[in-house]
Design a protein around this motif. Sequence first.
Motif, PDB file in Angstrom:
ATOM      1  N   ALA A  21       2.437 -30.576   2.138  1.00  0.00           N
ATOM      2  CA  ALA A  21       1.136 -30.721   3.416  1.00  0.00           C
ATOM      3  C   ALA A  21      -0.069 -29.336   2.989  1.00  0.00           C
ATOM      4  O   ALA A  21      -0.070 -29.138   1.626  1.00  0.00           O
ATOM      5  CB  ALA A  21       1.944 -29.296   4.475  1.00  0.00           C
ATOM      6  N   VAL A  22      -0.805 -29.415   4.166  1.00  0.00           N
ATOM      7  CA  VAL A  22      -2.097 -28.829   3.588  1.00  0.00           C
ATOM      8  C   VAL A  22      -2.098 -27.146   3.651  1.00  0.00           C
ATOM      9  O   VAL A  22      -1.932 -26.935   4.356  1.00  0.00           O
ATOM     10  CB  VAL A  22      -3.400 -28.920   3.801  1.00  0.00           C
ATOM     11  N   VAL A  23      -2.489 -26.593   2.232  1.00  0.00           N
ATOM     12  CA  VAL A  23      -2.330 -25.211   2.383  1.00  0.00           C
ATOM     13  C   VAL A  23      -4.769 -24.860   2.454  1.00  0.00           C
ATOM     14  O   VAL A  23      -4.862 -25.702   1.540  1.00  0.00           O
ATOM     15  CB  VAL A  23      -2.472 -24.953   1.118  1.00  0.00           C
ATOM     16  N   SER A  24      -4.705 -24.100   3.268  1.00  0.00           N
ATOM     17  CA  SER A  24      -5.951 -23.958   3.466  1.00  0.00           C
ATOM     18  C   SER A  24      -6.415 -22.922   3.473  1.00  0.00           C
ATOM     19  O   SER A  24      -5.539 -21.798   4.083  1.00  0.00           O
ATOM     20  CB  SER A  24      -6.486 -24.448   4.759  1.00  0.00           C
ATOM     21  N   GLY A  25      -7.912 -22.091   2.490  1.00  0.00           N
ATOM     22  CA  GLY A  25      -8.095 -20.587   2.414  1.00  0.00           C
ATOM     23  C   GLY A  25      -8.701 -20.635   1.964  1.00  0.00           C
ATOM     24  O   GLY A  25      -8.649 -21.313   0.780  1.00  0.00           O
ATOM     25  N   PRO A  26      -8.648 -19.007   1.020  1.00  0.00           N
ATOM     26  CA  PRO A  26      -9.803 -18.383  -1.111  1.00  0.00           C
ATOM     27  C   PRO A  26      -8.521 -19.671  -1.256  1.00  0.00           C
ATOM     28  O   PRO A  26      -7.282 -19.758  -1.778  1.00  0.00           O
ATOM     29  CB  PRO A  26      -9.144 -17.445  -0.729  1.00  0.00           C
ATOM     30  N   ALA A  27      -9.290 -20.295  -2.397  1.00  0.00           N
ATOM     31  CA  ALA A  27      -9.079 -20.801  -3.566  1.00  0.00           C
ATOM     32  C   ALA A  27      -7.930 -20.510  -4.712  1.00  0.00           C
ATOM     33  O   ALA A  27      -6.619 -20.932  -4.670  1.00  0.00           O
ATOM     34  CB  ALA A  27      -9.858 -21.786  -4.542  1.00  0.00           C
ATOM     35  N   GLY A  45      -6.752 -28.055   0.362  1.00  0.00           N
ATOM     36  CA  GLY A  45      -7.891 -28.820   1.674  1.00  0.00           C
ATOM     37  C   GLY A  45      -8.494 -27.743   2.496  1.00  0.00           C
ATOM     38  O   GLY A  45      -8.266 -26.424   2.517  1.00  0.00           O
ATOM     39  N   ASP A  46      -9.111 -28.261   3.489  1.00  0.00           N
ATOM     40  CA  ASP A  46      -9.837 -27.405   4.885  1.00  0.00           C
ATOM     41  C   ASP A  46      -9.243 -27.052   5.543  1.00  0.00           C
ATOM     42  O   ASP A  46      -9.640 -26.268   6.153  1.00  0.00           O
ATOM     43  CB  ASP A  46     -11.021 -28.221   5.036  1.00  0.00           C
ATOM     44  N   SER A  47      -7.819 -27.654   5.769  1.00  0.00           N
ATOM     45  CA  SER A  47      -6.726 -27.351   7.354  1.00  0.00           C
ATOM     46  C   SER A  47      -5.663 -27.711   7.284  1.00  0.00           C
ATOM     47  O   SER A  47      -5.789 -28.685   6.701  1.00  0.00           O
ATOM     48  CB  SER A  47      -7.722 -27.457   7.881  1.00  0.00           C
ATOM     49  N   GLY A  48      -4.880 -27.063   7.582  1.00  0.00           N
ATOM     50  CA  GLY A  48      -3.375 -27.436   7.641  1.00  0.00           C
ATOM     51  C   GLY A  48      -2.357 -27.201   8.044  1.00  0.00           C
ATOM     52  O   GLY A  48      -2.900 -25.870   8.454  1.00  0.00           O
ATOM     53  N   ALA A  49      -1.451 -26.753   7.737  1.00  0.00           N
ATOM     54  CA  ALA A  49      -0.240 -26.330   7.965  1.00  0.00           C
ATOM     55  C   ALA A  49       0.030 -24.828   7.252  1.00  0.00           C
ATOM     56  O   ALA A  49       0.226 -23.614   8.278  1.00  0.00           O
ATOM     57  CB  ALA A  49       1.468 -27.588   7.126  1.00  0.00           C
ATOM     58  N   ILE A  50      -0.517 -24.394   7.146  1.00  0.00           N
ATOM     59  CA  ILE A  50      -0.693 -23.041   5.603  1.00  0.00           C
ATOM     60  C   ILE A  50      -2.155 -22.991   5.824  1.00  0.00           C
ATOM     61  O   ILE A  50      -2.839 -23.479   5.089  1.00  0.00           O
ATOM     62  CB  ILE A  50      -0.432 -23.016   5.032  1.00  0.00           C
ATOM     63  N   ASP A  51      -1.963 -21.394   6.875  1.00  0.00           N
ATOM     64  CA  ASP A  51      -3.793 -21.681   7.116  1.00  0.00           C
ATOM     65  C   ASP A  51      -3.844 -19.821   6.640  1.00  0.00           C
ATOM     66  O   ASP A  51      -2.583 -19.028   7.188  1.00  0.00           O
ATOM     67  CB  ASP A  51      -4.111 -21.129   8.409  1.00  0.00           C
ATOM     68  N   VAL A  72       1.619 -22.208   9.927  1.00  0.00           N
ATOM     69  CA  VAL A  72       1.894 -20.943   9.817  1.00  0.00           C
ATOM     70  C   VAL A  72       0.838 -20.049   8.811  1.00  0.00           C
ATOM     71  O   VAL A  72      -0.484 -21.090   8.355  1.00  0.00           O
ATOM     72  CB  VAL A  72       2.309 -21.116   8.096  1.00  0.00           C
ATOM     73  N   GLU A  73       0.236 -18.502   9.589  1.00  0.00           N
ATOM     74  CA  GLU A  73      -0.778 -18.522   9.095  1.00  0.00           C
ATOM     75  C   GLU A  73       0.073 -17.311   8.118  1.00  0.00           C
ATOM     76  O   GLU A  73       0.824 -16.147   8.653  1.00  0.00           O
ATOM     77  CB  GLU A  73      -1.035 -17.565  10.697  1.00  0.00           C
ATOM     78  N   ILE A  74      -1.016 -16.853   7.156  1.00  0.00           N
ATOM     79  CA  ILE A  74      -0.951 -15.569   6.268  1.00  0.00           C
ATOM     80  C   ILE A  74      -1.959 -14.614   6.297  1.00  0.00           C
ATOM     81  O   ILE A  74      -3.399 -15.572   6.275  1.00  0.00           O
ATOM     82  CB  ILE A  74      -0.293 -17.106   4.750  1.00  0.00           C
ATOM     83  N   THR A  75      -1.971 -13.530   5.868  1.00  0.00           N
ATOM     84  CA  THR A  75      -3.424 -12.574   5.456  1.00  0.00           C
ATOM     85  C   THR A  75      -2.409 -11.643   4.912  1.00  0.00           C
ATOM     86  O   THR A  75      -1.245 -10.856   5.097  1.00  0.00           O
ATOM     87  CB  THR A  75      -2.978 -11.831   7.129  1.00  0.00           C
ATOM     88  N   ALA A  76      -3.377 -11.939   3.655  1.00  0.00           N
ATOM     89  CA  ALA A  76      -2.994 -11.235   2.314  1.00  0.00           C
ATOM     90  C   ALA A  76      -3.964 -10.323   2.287  1.00  0.00           C
ATOM     91  O   ALA A  76      -5.208 -10.516   1.999  1.00  0.00           O
ATOM     92  CB  ALA A  76      -2.995 -12.355   1.534  1.00  0.00           C
ATOM     93  N   GLY A  77      -3.604  -9.003   1.262  1.00  0.00           N
ATOM     94  CA  GLY A  77      -4.411  -7.711   0.899  1.00  0.00           C
ATOM     95  C   GLY A  77      -5.203  -8.727  -0.387  1.00  0.00           C
ATOM     96  O   GLY A  77      -6.001  -7.869  -1.306  1.00  0.00           O
ATOM     97  N   ASP A  78      -4.185  -8.868  -0.901  1.00  0.00           N
ATOM     98  CA  ASP A  78      -4.651  -9.724  -2.444  1.00  0.00           C
ATOM     99  C   ASP A  78      -4.024 -11.394  -2.762  1.00  0.00           C
ATOM    100  O   ASP A  78      -3.320 -11.292  -2.204  1.00  0.00           O
ATOM    101  CB  ASP A  78      -4.965  -8.556  -3.673  1.00  0.00           C
ATOM    102  N   ARG A  79      -4.240 -11.618  -3.862  1.00  0.00           N
ATOM    103  CA  ARG A  79      -3.711 -12.751  -4.409  1.00  0.00           C
ATOM    104  C   ARG A  79      -2.015 -12.562  -4.583  1.00  0.00           C
ATOM    105  O   ARG A  79      -1.464 -13.398  -4.114  1.00  0.00           O
ATOM    106  CB  ARG A  79      -3.854 -13.209  -5.870  1.00  0.00           C
ATOM    107  N   ALA A  80      -1.865 -10.625  -4.921  1.00  0.00           N
ATOM    108  CA  ALA A  80       0.135 -10.407  -4.946  1.00  0.00           C
ATOM    109  C   ALA A  80      -0.074 -10.825  -3.555  1.00  0.00           C
ATOM    110  O   ALA A  80       1.752 -11.501  -3.566  1.00  0.00           O
ATOM    111  CB  ALA A  80       0.089  -9.972  -5.612  1.00  0.00           C
TER     112      ALA A  80
END
Length: 532
Positions: A21-27, A45-51, A72-80
């Motif tokens: 599956a494709v993961v999209s967002g900051p590298a 990728g540019d858009s996918g299963a995990i945003d 799946v949507e993930i919002t993260a404070g940082d890489r960790a």
Amino acid sequence: MIPRPRIFSHLSGSYELASGAVVSGPADLADAVRAALPGLDLRPGDSGAIDLRLDPALGPEAYKLVVGSRGVEITAGDRAGAFYAGQSLHQLLPDASYRFSTGGAWNVPGVRVEDAPRYSWRGLHVDVARHFFPKRELLRLINLMAMHKLNRLHLHLADDQGWRVESRAYPLLHEVASHRPRTAVHFYGEPEAYDDVPHGGHYTLDDLAELGAYARAREVVIVPEIDVPGHACAILAAYPELGPTGERHEVLDRWGISPAILSPLPPTVEFLTVVFDEIIGALGKVPFFHIGGDEVVLDHWAASPEIDAYRASLGLDSTGPLHAWFLRRLADALAERGARAVVWDEAFVSGELRPDTVVMPWRGMEVGRRAAAAGHDVVATPVFPLYFDYAEAATADEPMAIGETITVADVAAFDPAPESWPEESRARVLGAQAQLWTERIPDGRTLDYRTWPRACALAEVTWSGRAGDDFAGRLGAHLGRLDALGVEYRPLDGPRPWQRRRPHRPGVIRVPDVMERLDRLTHDAESTRPSV
């Protein structure tokens, strides 16, 4: 989930997450999520299963995770935070997802998770000096730590029984000090007995570079330790001129405290700073460096006219303040290299430390409270319940251990920052760390047995602040993941037949007796501490 998230709620619907599956967002965030789910072979990728989205306002290591019918949507404070969101997402999948897979799809239930850690220091200490563990064991341990959101791997690289890292400046350290001719194998309190089997090993600087990079990719910080000025037999076997007497020592083949000690004179400081530079240069980013300072026998310093004259030239009235001066000089050198010094609690009791030095109170939480009150950051490391070299039960079925009994429940009940402490002292607690001293942990299978599932409880306490009321039930389910990963943990109902190696004899040394003795030692040392 283990550790328990701060907020967890079920939502309607679910999502089928397929391998590839494709993961999209900051590298960098996408790379972190992919690292947390290696078996799914996720692709950027540019858009996918995990945003993925970045929101620094969430804070370090924090994340939000939402799973619904659209993905799946993930919002993260940082890489960790993204990495830990990936670990939580992984725990929503079946146990089989922890096995290597080249394809397939997994149904993810609809959930909403909002999470952030209570403590920034969530650690495991591994003593690779008493028994050496090959690099592969440490790489595997880093994976298991990351799965549990543990983020500090403290490596005890030097002790009387062995030096474990290459030095190109002082090659006798790894050529001479890294091995011993035999190893003590007797029970605590019994007459000495030995196996007459040579033991040794060391990590090259290239190994350290690999370990550092591998750990950073999984949000684990390696904390190297060179324990000085005591515990010095191995160093003095290679370079006896660094000792007070010039006497050559042998790499120690037994356990306990040795009178071997490094000289505090300038050549020793120069030697250690060169070694620090080699280790820091190999590991890469080293925000913390442990210099020990524990169990030091100062008799040879007091008996040396040269050291006594040097002490007097510094305006110090005894060897105790000289010990404190020596450690502070090393801490200054580390600060110049961008690293904070970490010490065991004897160094705090001995005298003035740099204000930014981190103290690990292994002899009990009372000395930790005093260190925090004095303005030092503290990582809780008390013998009870965080010494995982102790047996988990007082039965004849347990493998040999230094003593008894520290259970999963004991670890789960631990509070790193007790409510009885003043708030300003509680704020000084960075977290907690379990210790795996390896006098009686000779190999990776035994390391697994001693570590898990007690480290699952440690992960819960350090991430969530306390173990949830439903921890025992969640732990039972979590063991299926460890089974899938091939972890040879201790079953909750006792060891399997092949794990009953040499049985531990109950009553040899009891935790309450140890704690009473440590309290006496701490109070005796405090009463002799120089006033300021």
